[in-house]
Write a protein that holds these residues in place. Structure first.
Motif, PDB file in Angstrom:
ATOM      1  N   VAL A   1       0.830  -1.204   0.000  1.00  0.00           N
ATOM      2  CA  VAL A   1       0.000   0.000   0.000  1.00  0.00           C
ATOM      3  C   VAL A   1       0.866   1.256   0.000  1.00  0.00           C
ATOM      4  CG1 VAL A   1      -1.742   1.287   1.297  1.00  0.00           C
ATOM      5  CG2 VAL A   1      -1.852  -1.209   1.208  1.00  0.00           C
ATOM      6  N   GLY A   2       1.989   1.204   0.713  1.00  0.00           N
ATOM      7  CA  GLY A   2       2.839   2.376   0.871  1.00  0.00           C
ATOM      8  C   GLY A   2       2.205   3.356   1.850  1.00  0.00           C
ATOM      9  N   ASP A   3       2.564   4.634   1.720  1.00  0.00           N
ATOM     10  CA  ASP A   3       1.980   5.698   2.548  1.00  0.00           C
ATOM     11  C   ASP A   3       1.753   6.893   1.628  1.00  0.00           C
ATOM     12  OD1 ASP A   3       1.167   7.508   4.457  1.00  0.00           O
ATOM     13  OD2 ASP A   3       3.129   7.695   5.410  1.00  0.00           O
ATOM     14  N   PRO A   4       0.655   6.861   0.860  1.00  0.00           N
ATOM     15  CA  PRO A   4       0.401   7.905  -0.137  1.00  0.00           C
ATOM     16  C   PRO A   4       0.393   9.321   0.440  1.00  0.00           C
ATOM     17  CG  PRO A   4      -1.204   6.128  -0.341  1.00  0.00           C
ATOM     18  CD  PRO A   4      -0.395   5.857   0.894  1.00  0.00           C
ATOM     19  N   ASP A   5      -0.050   9.486   1.685  1.00  0.00           N
ATOM     20  CA  ASP A   5      -0.091  10.816   2.291  1.00  0.00           C
ATOM     21  C   ASP A   5       1.307  11.389   2.505  1.00  0.00           C
ATOM     22  OD1 ASP A   5      -2.849  10.731   2.316  1.00  0.00           O
ATOM     23  OD2 ASP A   5      -2.963   9.991   4.378  1.00  0.00           O
ATOM     24  N   SER A   6       2.316  10.516   2.562  1.00  0.00           N
ATOM     25  CA  SER A   6       3.708  10.952   2.738  1.00  0.00           C
ATOM     26  C   SER A   6       4.534  10.743   1.473  1.00  0.00           C
ATOM     27  CB  SER A   6       4.352  10.180   3.897  1.00  0.00           C
ATOM     28  OG  SER A   6       3.683  10.455   5.104  1.00  0.00           O
ATOM     29  N   ASP A   7       3.841  10.549   0.347  1.00  0.00           N
ATOM     30  CA  ASP A   7       4.495  10.329  -0.949  1.00  0.00           C
ATOM     31  C   ASP A   7       5.373   9.078  -0.981  1.00  0.00           C
ATOM     32  OD1 ASP A   7       3.304  12.555  -2.168  1.00  0.00           O
ATOM     33  OD2 ASP A   7       4.833  13.891  -1.338  1.00  0.00           O
ATOM     34  N   ILE A   8       4.982   8.044  -0.231  1.00  0.00           N
ATOM     35  CA  ILE A   8       5.656   6.751  -0.281  1.00  0.00           C
ATOM     36  C   ILE A   8       4.802   5.856  -1.186  1.00  0.00           C
ATOM     37  CG2 ILE A   8       6.538   4.794   1.038  1.00  0.00           C
ATOM     38  CD1 ILE A   8       7.898   7.452   1.776  1.00  0.00           C
ATOM     39  N   ALA A   9       5.332   5.534  -2.350  1.00  0.00           N
ATOM     40  CA  ALA A   9       4.578   4.806  -3.367  1.00  0.00           C
ATOM     41  C   ALA A   9       4.331   3.357  -2.966  1.00  0.00           C
ATOM     42  CB  ALA A   9       5.331   4.838  -4.685  1.00  0.00           C
ATOM     43  N   PRO A  10       3.201   2.783  -3.432  1.00  0.00           N
ATOM     44  CA  PRO A  10       2.979   1.355  -3.229  1.00  0.00           C
ATOM     45  C   PRO A  10       4.163   0.567  -3.788  1.00  0.00           C
ATOM     46  CG  PRO A  10       0.994   2.388  -4.051  1.00  0.00           C
ATOM     47  CD  PRO A  10       2.084   3.417  -4.133  1.00  0.00           C
ATOM     48  N   GLY A  11       4.534  -0.498  -3.095  1.00  0.00           N
ATOM     49  CA  GLY A  11       5.664  -1.319  -3.513  1.00  0.00           C
ATOM     50  C   GLY A  11       6.982  -0.891  -2.887  1.00  0.00           C
ATOM     51  N   THR A  12       6.972   0.163  -2.061  1.00  0.00           N
ATOM     52  CA  THR A  12       8.193   0.636  -1.411  1.00  0.00           C
ATOM     53  C   THR A  12       8.473  -0.193  -0.163  1.00  0.00           C
ATOM     54  OG1 THR A  12       7.795   2.889  -2.190  1.00  0.00           O
ATOM     55  CG2 THR A  12       9.364   2.627  -0.377  1.00  0.00           C
ATOM     56  N   LEU A  13       9.615  -0.865  -0.153  1.00  0.00           N
ATOM     57  CA  LEU A  13      10.002  -1.644   1.016  1.00  0.00           C
ATOM     58  C   LEU A  13      10.268  -0.713   2.189  1.00  0.00           C
ATOM     59  CD1 LEU A  13      12.544  -4.128  -0.607  1.00  0.00           C
ATOM     60  CD2 LEU A  13      10.160  -4.563  -0.002  1.00  0.00           C
ATOM     61  N   PHE A  14      10.026  -1.198   3.393  1.00  0.00           N
ATOM     62  CA  PHE A  14      10.243  -0.382   4.585  1.00  0.00           C
ATOM     63  C   PHE A  14      11.689   0.123   4.637  1.00  0.00           C
ATOM     64  CE2 PHE A  14      11.020   0.397   9.111  1.00  0.00           C
ATOM     65  CZ  PHE A  14       9.952   1.218   9.404  1.00  0.00           C
ATOM     66  N   GLU A  15      12.630  -0.732   4.247  1.00  0.00           N
ATOM     67  CA  GLU A  15      14.047  -0.373   4.275  1.00  0.00           C
ATOM     68  C   GLU A  15      14.360   0.791   3.340  1.00  0.00           C
ATOM     69  OE1 GLU A  15      12.880  -3.500   3.655  1.00  0.00           O
ATOM     70  OE2 GLU A  15      13.335  -4.443   5.569  1.00  0.00           O
ATOM     71  N   ASP A  16      13.522   0.989   2.318  1.00  0.00           N
ATOM     72  CA  ASP A  16      13.759   2.032   1.320  1.00  0.00           C
ATOM     73  C   ASP A  16      13.075   3.359   1.649  1.00  0.00           C
ATOM     74  OD1 ASP A  16      15.282   0.207  -0.098  1.00  0.00           O
ATOM     75  OD2 ASP A  16      13.622  -0.418  -1.368  1.00  0.00           O
ATOM     76  N   ILE A  17      12.311   3.398   2.731  1.00  0.00           N
ATOM     77  CA  ILE A  17      11.661   4.645   3.153  1.00  0.00           C
ATOM     78  C   ILE A  17      12.743   5.568   3.712  1.00  0.00           C
ATOM     79  CG2 ILE A  17      10.043   5.664   4.796  1.00  0.00           C
ATOM     80  CD1 ILE A  17       8.463   3.067   4.713  1.00  0.00           C
ATOM     81  N   PRO A  18      12.685   6.858   3.418  1.00  0.00           N
ATOM     82  CA  PRO A  18      13.691   7.791   3.968  1.00  0.00           C
ATOM     83  C   PRO A  18      13.737   7.735   5.498  1.00  0.00           C
ATOM     84  CG  PRO A  18      12.327   8.888   2.316  1.00  0.00           C
ATOM     85  CD  PRO A  18      11.706   7.543   2.554  1.00  0.00           C
ATOM     86  N   GLU A  19      14.929   7.949   6.057  1.00  0.00           N
ATOM     87  CA  GLU A  19      15.126   7.861   7.506  1.00  0.00           C
ATOM     88  C   GLU A  19      14.328   8.904   8.273  1.00  0.00           C
ATOM     89  OE1 GLU A  19      16.630   5.413   9.246  1.00  0.00           O
ATOM     90  OE2 GLU A  19      16.831   4.456   7.301  1.00  0.00           O
ATOM     91  N   ASP A  20      13.950  10.014   7.627  1.00  0.00           N
ATOM     92  CA  ASP A  20      13.213  11.063   8.332  1.00  0.00           C
ATOM     93  C   ASP A  20      11.696  10.872   8.272  1.00  0.00           C
ATOM     94  OD1 ASP A  20      12.895  11.661   5.643  1.00  0.00           O
ATOM     95  OD2 ASP A  20      13.398  13.780   5.857  1.00  0.00           O
ATOM     96  N   TRP A  21      11.243   9.758   7.681  1.00  0.00           N
ATOM     97  CA  TRP A  21       9.819   9.439   7.637  1.00  0.00           C
ATOM     98  C   TRP A  21       9.326   9.171   9.049  1.00  0.00           C
ATOM     99  CZ3 TRP A  21       7.260   4.759   8.868  1.00  0.00           C
ATOM    100  CH2 TRP A  21       5.931   4.668   8.450  1.00  0.00           C
TER     101      TRP A  21
END
Length: 54
Positions: A17-37
């Motif tokens: 699902v990602g986190d669309p409200d934070s511009d994290i696209a579906p298919g984004t692994l948790f490890e690939d989310i920016p550290e400041d998320w």
């Protein structure tokens, strides 16, 4: 893809699902989310998340 849960409020990050409200696209692994998320529910830091046991 592993899901992660916030240890503060129990929000579950689902990479499918990602986190669309934070511009994290579906298919984004948790490890690939920016550290400041932060948790979209409570504002907890990424380091406050733990993998969900499947």
């Amino acid at each position: 893809m592993a899901k992660y849960v916030c240890t503060v409020c129990a929000y579950e990050y689902d990479p499918e699902v990602g986190d669309p409200d934070s511009d994290i696209a579906p298919g984004t692994l948790f490890e690939d989310i920016p550290e400041d998320w932060v948790c979209p529910t409570c504002g907890a830091r990424k380091e406050d998340f733990e993998p969900v046991e499947e």
